[in-house]
Write an enzyme that holds these catalytic residues in place. Structure first.
Site, PDB file in Angstrom:
ATOM      1  N   HIS A 176       0.838  -1.203   0.000  1.00 35.19           N
ATOM      2  CA  HIS A 176       0.000   0.000   0.000  1.00 35.19           C
ATOM      3  C   HIS A 176       0.876   1.257   0.000  1.00 35.19           C
ATOM      4  CE1 HIS A 176       0.808  -0.519   4.286  1.00 35.19           C
ATOM      5  NE2 HIS A 176       0.276   0.667   4.573  1.00 35.19           N
ATOM      6  N   HIS A 210       1.365   3.975   1.880  1.00 33.85           N
ATOM      7  CA  HIS A 210       1.906   4.747   3.012  1.00 33.85           C
ATOM      8  C   HIS A 210       3.431   4.864   2.961  1.00 33.85           C
ATOM      9  CE1 HIS A 210      -1.933   4.128   5.640  1.00 33.85           C
ATOM     10  NE2 HIS A 210      -2.046   5.140   4.800  1.00 33.85           N
ATOM     11  N   ASP A 212       5.734   4.836   5.137  1.00 32.02           N
ATOM     12  CA  ASP A 212       6.577   3.897   5.894  1.00 32.02           C
ATOM     13  C   ASP A 212       6.622   2.510   5.245  1.00 32.02           C
ATOM     14  OD1 ASP A 212       3.890   3.518   6.684  1.00 32.02           O
ATOM     15  OD2 ASP A 212       4.505   2.593   8.569  1.00 32.02           O
ATOM     16  N   HIS A 213       6.036   2.408   4.053  1.00 35.65           N
ATOM     17  CA  HIS A 213       6.132   1.168   3.259  1.00 35.65           C
ATOM     18  C   HIS A 213       6.746   1.415   1.877  1.00 35.65           C
ATOM     19  CE1 HIS A 213       3.659  -1.489   5.937  1.00 35.65           C
ATOM     20  NE2 HIS A 213       3.428  -0.287   6.439  1.00 35.65           N
ATOM     21  N   HIS A 245      -7.514  -0.515   5.376  1.00 34.87           N
ATOM     22  CA  HIS A 245      -6.457   0.352   5.940  1.00 34.87           C
ATOM     23  C   HIS A 245      -6.183   1.467   4.942  1.00 34.87           C
ATOM     24  CE1 HIS A 245      -2.831   1.508   8.051  1.00 34.87           C
ATOM     25  NE2 HIS A 245      -2.117   1.331   6.958  1.00 34.87           N
ATOM     26  N   ASP A 271      -0.298  -3.787   6.240  1.00 33.18           N
ATOM     27  CA  ASP A 271      -0.936  -3.264   7.447  1.00 33.18           C
ATOM     28  C   ASP A 271      -2.403  -3.674   7.540  1.00 33.18           C
ATOM     29  OD1 ASP A 271       1.449  -2.094   8.090  1.00 33.18           O
ATOM     30  OD2 ASP A 271       0.810  -0.025   7.754  1.00 33.18           O
ATOM     31  N   HIS A 322       4.453  -4.389  10.895  1.00 37.45           N
ATOM     32  CA  HIS A 322       4.877  -3.780  12.165  1.00 37.45           C
ATOM     33  C   HIS A 322       4.997  -4.802  13.291  1.00 37.45           C
ATOM     34  CE1 HIS A 322       4.320   0.477  10.933  1.00 37.45           C
ATOM     35  NE2 HIS A 322       3.382  -0.026  10.145  1.00 37.45           N
TER      36      HIS A 322
HETATM   37 ZN   LIG Z   1      -0.037   1.726   6.480  1.00 31.70          ZN
END
Ligand SMILES: [Zn+2]
Length: 255
Positions: free
Chosen positions: A56, A58, A60-61, A114, A133, A171
């Site tokens: 996805h 985001h 942090d990915h 998400h 996530d 995570h």
């Molecule tokens: Zn995420």
């Protein structure tokens, strides 16, 4: 030949993971939270980066994608519905598509909720799933772009994978998730056993990931929202499962 994986921490509490096909030498990074830890993992394993499979959009990915692409000219595969929000995408995928990493064949599963276009990757021959996530061990992602009903349907798809599927999530949240899960199912013996196991792992500085779908079915309250005892514990006996799920998610947001 069976796939190999290599898990490593990124950022504060993210995980990176490499998926390696020993037959062809191909290696995929599942998401790319930041480039340096991925490079370190490649150096340590001696594997060659050929692909990035994005779950996805985001940051942090995905923040590590441009640098990894520049260094390795790897193929970047991303969810079709989010491709415009992700850098350097070569190929877009959605539900039912097959993604190959060398000789390894993965099935794409749409798991929105998400984010609106979130996908998961399932490699049936090795019973490996990469769920970003959407599902966490003893938890699930926050419902940011979808709604509770959509997220519940996504979790059901993952719950339907074979029990011995090992899944990797984005995570390390297991410890906090267990503290919350105990408030929903204080009498769940499997959950209590898992709590002891997780405390030991975290005490030794080890990851609690991967986990199995079978264990999550017994321990993760978010996957158990359609059980009468779980509905009862949140005061929603007789309500549709997605409403029970929504209530559990709301409580976790406030926990
Ligand atoms: Zn995420």
């Amino acid at each position: 030949m069976p796939a190999q994986t290599y898990l490593f921490p990124c950022l504060t509490d993210n995980y990176g993971v490499l998926l390696h096909d020993p037959e062809s030498g191909a290696t995929a990074s599942i998401d790319a939270p930041e480039a340096a830890p991925v490079e370190a993992a490649l150096k340590k394993t001696g594997w060659r980066l050929t692909d990035i499979l994005v779950t996805h959009h985001h940051g942090d990915h995905t923040a590590g994608i441009p640098e990894l692409k520049r260094q390795h000219q790897c193929r970047v595969v991303a969810p079709r519905a989010e491709a415009q929000r992700i850098a350097d995408v070569d190929e877009t995928v959605g539900e039912g598509d097959t993604v190959r990493v060398g000789a390894l064949a993965g099935r794409v599963i749409d798991t929105p909720g998400h984010t609106a276009g979130h996908v998961s990757y399932f490699f049936p021959a090795d019973k490996l799933a990469f769920v970003g996530d959407t599902l966490f061990s003893i938890g699930c992602g926050r419902v940011i772009e979808g709604n509770a009903e959509i997220m519940w349907q996504s979790l059901l798809k993952l719950r339907n994978l074979p029990d011995d599927t090992c899944f990797y999530c984005g995570h390390e949240y297991t410890d906090a998730n267990i503290r919350f899960a105990k408030t929903i199912e204080p009498g769940n013996k499997e959950l209590a056993a898992r709590a002891a196991e997780v405390a030991q792992l975290r005490g030794a500085g080890k990851p609690t990931i991967p986990a199995t779908i079978g264990a999550e079915k017994a321990e993760n309250p978010f996957l158990r929202a359609d059980l009468p005892e779980v509905a009862k514990s949140v005061g929603l006996s007789g309500s549709p499962a997605w409403k029970v799920f929504a209530e559990i998610r709301e409580r976790k947001n406030r926990f």
